[in-house]
Write a protein that holds these residues in place. Sequence first.
Motif, short mmCIF file in Angstrom:
data_model
loop_
_atom_site.label_atom_id
_atom_site.label_comp_id
_atom_site.label_asym_id
_atom_site.label_seq_id
_atom_site.Cartn_x
_atom_site.Cartn_y
_atom_site.Cartn_z
N LEU A 1 19.87 70.96 21.72
CA LEU A 1 19.58 69.54 21.82
C LEU A 1 18.12 69.23 21.55
CD1 LEU A 1 21.69 68.20 24.85
CD2 LEU A 1 22.34 68.46 22.47
N CYS A 2 17.24 70.06 22.08
CA CYS A 2 15.80 69.82 21.87
C CYS A 2 15.42 70.05 20.40
CB CYS A 2 14.97 70.70 22.79
SG CYS A 2 15.07 70.20 24.53
N SER A 3 16.03 71.04 19.77
CA SER A 3 15.79 71.26 18.34
C SER A 3 16.26 70.05 17.55
CB SER A 3 16.53 72.52 17.87
OG SER A 3 16.06 73.67 18.54
N ALA A 4 17.44 69.54 17.90
CA ALA A 4 17.98 68.35 17.22
C ALA A 4 17.07 67.15 17.40
CB ALA A 4 19.38 68.04 17.75
N TYR A 5 16.52 67.01 18.58
CA TYR A 5 15.65 65.87 18.87
C TYR A 5 14.45 65.83 17.93
CZ TYR A 5 12.29 62.89 21.33
OH TYR A 5 11.36 61.92 21.64
N TYR A 6 13.74 66.96 17.82
CA TYR A 6 12.53 66.98 16.99
C TYR A 6 12.85 66.95 15.49
CZ TYR A 6 9.88 67.64 21.24
OH TYR A 6 9.33 67.45 22.49
N LEU A 7 13.93 67.60 15.11
CA LEU A 7 14.34 67.57 13.70
C LEU A 7 14.75 66.16 13.29
CD1 LEU A 7 16.40 70.87 13.68
CD2 LEU A 7 14.36 70.45 12.27
N ASN A 8 15.48 65.49 14.16
CA ASN A 8 15.90 64.11 13.89
C ASN A 8 14.69 63.18 13.79
OD1 ASN A 8 16.79 61.29 15.43
ND2 ASN A 8 18.29 61.99 13.93
N LYS A 9 13.72 63.37 14.66
CA LYS A 9 12.50 62.56 14.64
C LYS A 9 11.73 62.75 13.34
CE LYS A 9 12.09 60.38 18.64
NZ LYS A 9 11.92 58.91 18.72
N GLY B 1 13.10 63.36 10.49
CA GLY B 1 13.82 62.72 9.40
C GLY B 1 14.94 63.54 8.80
N TYR B 2 15.26 64.69 9.39
CA TYR B 2 16.36 65.51 8.91
C TYR B 2 17.71 64.89 9.31
CZ TYR B 2 12.89 69.16 8.04
OH TYR B 2 11.80 69.86 7.58
N THR B 3 18.73 65.16 8.54
CA THR B 3 20.11 64.83 8.92
C THR B 3 20.63 66.01 9.73
OG1 THR B 3 20.46 63.51 6.92
CG2 THR B 3 22.42 64.29 8.07
N MET C 1 15.18 63.37 -1.04
CA MET C 1 16.43 63.46 -0.31
C MET C 1 16.23 64.24 0.99
SD MET C 1 20.17 64.73 -1.67
CE MET C 1 19.81 66.49 -1.64
N LYS C 2 16.75 63.72 2.11
CA LYS C 2 16.59 64.36 3.40
C LYS C 2 17.39 65.66 3.46
CE LYS C 2 17.88 60.88 6.00
NZ LYS C 2 18.13 60.04 7.20
N LYS C 3 16.79 66.68 4.06
CA LYS C 3 17.49 67.94 4.25
C LYS C 3 18.54 67.80 5.34
CE LYS C 3 14.49 71.70 2.71
NZ LYS C 3 13.81 72.95 3.13
N ASN C 4 19.61 68.56 5.18
CA ASN C 4 20.70 68.59 6.14
C ASN C 4 20.57 69.86 6.98
OD1 ASN C 4 23.10 68.33 7.50
ND2 ASN C 4 24.39 68.90 5.77
N VAL C 5 20.54 69.71 8.31
CA VAL C 5 20.40 70.85 9.21
C VAL C 5 21.60 70.93 10.13
CG1 VAL C 5 18.97 71.97 10.96
CG2 VAL C 5 17.88 70.57 9.19
N ILE C 6 22.19 72.12 10.23
CA ILE C 6 23.26 72.37 11.19
C ILE C 6 22.70 73.25 12.30
CG2 ILE C 6 25.41 73.63 11.60
CD1 ILE C 6 26.44 72.65 8.95
N ILE C 7 22.92 72.83 13.54
CA ILE C 7 22.53 73.62 14.70
C ILE C 7 23.78 74.18 15.34
CG2 ILE C 7 21.43 73.57 16.98
CD1 ILE C 7 19.77 71.17 15.97
N ILE C 8 23.85 75.49 15.44
CA ILE C 8 24.98 76.14 16.12
C ILE C 8 24.57 76.34 17.57
CG2 ILE C 8 26.53 78.11 16.17
CD1 ILE C 8 25.86 78.61 13.23
N GLY C 9 25.15 75.55 18.46
CA GLY C 9 24.82 75.62 19.88
C GLY C 9 24.30 74.29 20.40
#
Length: 415
Positions: free
Chosen positions: A15-23, A25-27, A1-9
């Motif tokens: 945005l750059c953290s979201a980009y690499y985390l999304n790549k 496979g994280y939600t 099961m994919k981990k769920n990550v919340i970014i505050i900010g």
Amino acid sequence: MKKNVIIIGGGIIGLCSAYYLNKTGYTVSIIDKSNLDAGASYVNAGYLSPSHIIPLAAPGVMKKGLKWMFNSSSPLYIKPRINSSFLKWGLAFNKSCTPLHVAKAAPIIRDITLLSQQLYEDIIATEKLNSHYEKKGLIMLCQTEKTLEEEHNMLELAKQLGLEAKFMTPDDIKTIEPNVVINTIGGIFYKCDHHSTPFEFMSGMKTLLSNSGVDFYSNEHVIDIAFKNNEITGIKTNKNHYQADEIVLAAGSWSSILSRKIGLNLLLEAGKGYRIDTTKHLSVSIPAILAESKVAVTPMNGFTRFAGTMEIAGINHNINKVRVDAIADAVERYYPNIELTSEDRANSACGLRPVSPDGLPYIGKSSKCKNLTIATGHAMMGWSMGTATGLLVNEIISKKKTSLPLEAFHPERRF
């Protein structure tokens, strides 16, 4: 099961953290208190500058800060406050203003900014972002012999660190910037520096992330964090409740306020910077920094931006006309044929940069919370370090070997 990550900010770091985390496979979800279209990530000078190897905490800076304390138009303005967090930050900042700290920090700053340059280029090329990015270098323009000597010393340090840079006479400067009159006695040209138009990259990234499944929750203010057994169990905003396996704190100057909710005293101060944009054709083609005034000049896509000042006076977005005029007046001293109109000045904007006491960012896990990764405190270098920080956040959460050593960025380092 994919981990769920919340970014505050939702600034450049988020945005750059979201980009690499999304790549990976994280939600991924991003929560931001703004409308995701303003702030430091949008009003900065757009530099990706390995040349900025000297951290804000450097010898003589505190002395200058005290000298300029009653000059509201000075490049650095520190408003004194009777506040325990500010006093702790001030003491730690003063302690960091040493030659030894600069010697340790310079190669660290070089490495993370060079990595970021490459990653910006990779993202733009790979994702086909319609985002302005140029490799024209940057000129440090000087008007006094004292400043020119200081910048020459910085040139020697840059060369020692392998950065491509050279001294320039006024004639040399005229050769590479022939279409604009510049009042200077010489300067330093850093060929290693690149520049961009921030709004274009931010806009492109938001569209890319949204199309890739990243959820955005704008205009949501985090008001509480549920914390139990060394772990964040929930986040409450003014609109909703959220849960996630991992949390990334990339809320810029607000990060210190949120960190206290889990018992972490993250020393941060908000450093306000201003920008003036003009769409008038000015013929400036190469980015420059007006050394004595600490004002940045950037030819962006369709306009020219003038940015500068560091105002440490708490979290607020009040526009200080005196500081805006100081930027405009400095531009006109160095570029005598450029005139910034009253309308240009009136349309100025500001952004708050999170400043750590030693001028290095906080990137890493805290012992206070096993599912929290911190990514903030980049001061004026958030844009220069944005992509590399995002990559490091992903590597930390994924428990991979990090692309750079993290010791100097540890959120609980001693000052």
